[in-house]
Structures are given as structure tokens and as C-alpha cells.
Design a protein around this motif. Structure first.
Motif, PDB file in Angstrom:
ATOM      1  N   LEU A  56      41.307  30.637 107.815  1.00  0.00           N
ATOM      2  CA  LEU A  56      42.685  30.329 107.429  1.00  0.00           C
ATOM      3  C   LEU A  56      42.828  30.091 105.932  1.00  0.00           C
ATOM      4  O   LEU A  56      43.933  30.059 105.417  1.00  0.00           O
ATOM      5  CB  LEU A  56      43.193  29.087 108.166  1.00  0.00           C
ATOM      6  N   PHE A  57      41.716  29.920 105.249  1.00  0.00           N
ATOM      7  CA  PHE A  57      41.784  29.626 103.814  1.00  0.00           C
ATOM      8  C   PHE A  57      41.938  30.884 102.979  1.00  0.00           C
ATOM      9  O   PHE A  57      41.281  31.884 103.213  1.00  0.00           O
ATOM     10  CB  PHE A  57      40.527  28.875 103.349  1.00  0.00           C
ATOM     11  N   ASN A  58      42.800  30.788 101.986  1.00  0.00           N
ATOM     12  CA  ASN A  58      42.970  31.834 100.982  1.00  0.00           C
ATOM     13  C   ASN A  58      41.870  31.608  99.943  1.00  0.00           C
ATOM     14  O   ASN A  58      42.076  30.945  98.931  1.00  0.00           O
ATOM     15  CB  ASN A  58      44.366  31.727 100.356  1.00  0.00           C
ATOM     16  N   THR A  59      40.696  32.145 100.224  1.00  0.00           N
ATOM     17  CA  THR A  59      39.528  31.877  99.383  1.00  0.00           C
ATOM     18  C   THR A  59      39.622  32.507  98.001  1.00  0.00           C
ATOM     19  O   THR A  59      38.877  32.135  97.104  1.00  0.00           O
ATOM     20  CB  THR A  59      38.238  32.364 100.071  1.00  0.00           C
ATOM     21  N   ILE A  84      44.818  19.438 105.595  1.00  0.00           N
ATOM     22  CA  ILE A  84      44.797  19.957 104.219  1.00  0.00           C
ATOM     23  C   ILE A  84      45.640  21.228 104.130  1.00  0.00           C
ATOM     24  O   ILE A  84      46.459  21.389 103.227  1.00  0.00           O
ATOM     25  CB  ILE A  84      43.345  20.215 103.748  1.00  0.00           C
ATOM     26  N   LEU A  85      45.443  22.129 105.078  1.00  0.00           N
ATOM     27  CA  LEU A  85      46.184  23.394 105.065  1.00  0.00           C
ATOM     28  C   LEU A  85      47.682  23.169 105.260  1.00  0.00           C
ATOM     29  O   LEU A  85      48.501  23.774 104.558  1.00  0.00           O
ATOM     30  CB  LEU A  85      45.644  24.326 106.156  1.00  0.00           C
ATOM     31  N   GLY A  89      50.530  25.027 101.414  1.00  0.00           N
ATOM     32  CA  GLY A  89      50.616  26.414 101.859  1.00  0.00           C
ATOM     33  C   GLY A  89      49.912  27.409 100.965  1.00  0.00           C
ATOM     34  O   GLY A  89      49.556  28.497 101.410  1.00  0.00           O
ATOM     35  N   ARG A  90      49.672  27.042  99.715  1.00  0.00           N
ATOM     36  CA  ARG A  90      48.971  27.970  98.806  1.00  0.00           C
ATOM     37  C   ARG A  90      47.498  28.125  99.181  1.00  0.00           C
ATOM     38  O   ARG A  90      46.839  29.053  98.725  1.00  0.00           O
ATOM     39  CB  ARG A  90      49.100  27.513  97.360  1.00  0.00           C
ATOM     40  N   LEU A  91      46.995  27.222 100.002  1.00  0.00           N
ATOM     41  CA  LEU A  91      45.608  27.318 100.453  1.00  0.00           C
ATOM     42  C   LEU A  91      45.447  28.230 101.672  1.00  0.00           C
ATOM     43  O   LEU A  91      44.334  28.563 102.047  1.00  0.00           O
ATOM     44  CB  LEU A  91      45.062  25.924 100.799  1.00  0.00           C
ATOM     45  N   ILE A  92      46.563  28.614 102.280  1.00  0.00           N
ATOM     46  CA  ILE A  92      46.519  29.376 103.527  1.00  0.00           C
ATOM     47  C   ILE A  92      46.517  30.879 103.259  1.00  0.00           C
ATOM     48  O   ILE A  92      47.304  31.384 102.475  1.00  0.00           O
ATOM     49  CB  ILE A  92      47.721  29.013 104.423  1.00  0.00           C
ATOM     50  N   LYS A  93      45.615  31.567 103.968  1.00  0.00           N
ATOM     51  CA  LYS A  93      45.564  33.033 103.880  1.00  0.00           C
ATOM     52  C   LYS A  93      46.872  33.603 104.416  1.00  0.00           C
ATOM     53  O   LYS A  93      47.387  33.147 105.423  1.00  0.00           O
ATOM     54  CB  LYS A  93      44.383  33.552 104.703  1.00  0.00           C
ATOM     55  N   ARG A  94      47.368  34.616 103.724  1.00  0.00           N
ATOM     56  CA  ARG A  94      48.665  35.183 104.083  1.00  0.00           C
ATOM     57  C   ARG A  94      48.521  36.640 104.501  1.00  0.00           C
ATOM     58  O   ARG A  94      47.607  37.302 104.044  1.00  0.00           O
ATOM     59  CB  ARG A  94      49.609  35.130 102.877  1.00  0.00           C
TER      60      ARG A  94
END
Length: 117
Positions: A56-59, A84-85, A89-94
Motif C-alpha cells: 500500500l505504500f508509495n515507495t 499512518i497510511l 494519503g501521499r504515502l499511499i500507492k495510487r
């Protein structure tokens, strides 16, 4: 109707939107940076999309690196990760897309066609 959590400046989100529009699939666009999914919805998306929490993280995101999330992950519980996620929302993969029964994380044309096509 689909919920489409995305970001208008994200190229991957634009590709996913284009796919849905060409397939004439209605969706509700939600800006993931302003309205990230709540903890419970994120947990449901993980289960429905059959992905691990780490997926789920936008690595590749700046905040992922700045906040040193990779170093923190091993010590965090699932609930802490979801919290945290849900808080950033900027940490979440889109994009994150769900219809309440199915879900997808990110955009891969072949997988997308199987789920939403």
C-alpha cells in the motif's frame, strides 16, 4: 459505483482513469491526498486486493523517503501501519479502487482488465 482514490497530477492515476472511461465504467474520484481512506477501508482494500500491507505504500514518494518509513516498518503493527497510511494519503500507492467487493492497488493494465474490465 467504484471509489477511485487518486491524485490528478499522478500519471498512473490518469492511465487508470483513461482505462475506466474507455470501458465506460462509472466511478467517483476522491483525492487521496485530501481524503485518504479510513483505517477500516484500507484494511478492507488490502484484503479484497489480496496484497500485503507493505504494497500500500508509495515507495517512490518523497514523503516515504523523508519519513524513513522503510526503516520503521519492521517495528510497526498492522494497525499502526494502517493508521499512518490513513493519516497521510501521499504515502499511499495510487490509485486505490474499490467497489466494496473487489479492489485494486496501483495500475497494471492486464490486472486492471481482469478486475475492472
Amino acid at each position: 459505483m467504484l471509489k477511485f482514490y487518486g491524485y490528478k497530477q499522478c500519471g498512473t492515476c490518469r492511465k487508470a482513469e483513461q482505462f475506466l472511461q474507455q470501458a465506460e465504467i462509472d466511478y467517483e474520484f476522491l483525492d487521496i491526498t485530501e481524503n485518504p481512506p479510513a483505517v477500516d477501508e484500507l484494511a478492507a482494500i488490502v484484503e479484497r486486493a489480496n496484497v500485503s500491507l507493505n504494497k500500500l505504500f508509495n515507495t517512490s514518494g518523497v514523503q516515504y523517503r523523508e519519513l524513513k518509513i522503510k526503516e520503521q516498518l519492521p517495528a510497526l503493527s498492522s494497525r499502526e501501519i494502517l493508521t499512518i497510511l490513513a493519516g497521510n494519503g501521499r504515502l499511499i500507492k495510487r490509485p486505490l479502487i474499490t467497489d466494496g467487493e473487489r479492489a485494486s492497488v496501483g495500475f497494471d493494465a492486464e490486472k486492471f482488465a481482469l478486475i475492472w474490465g
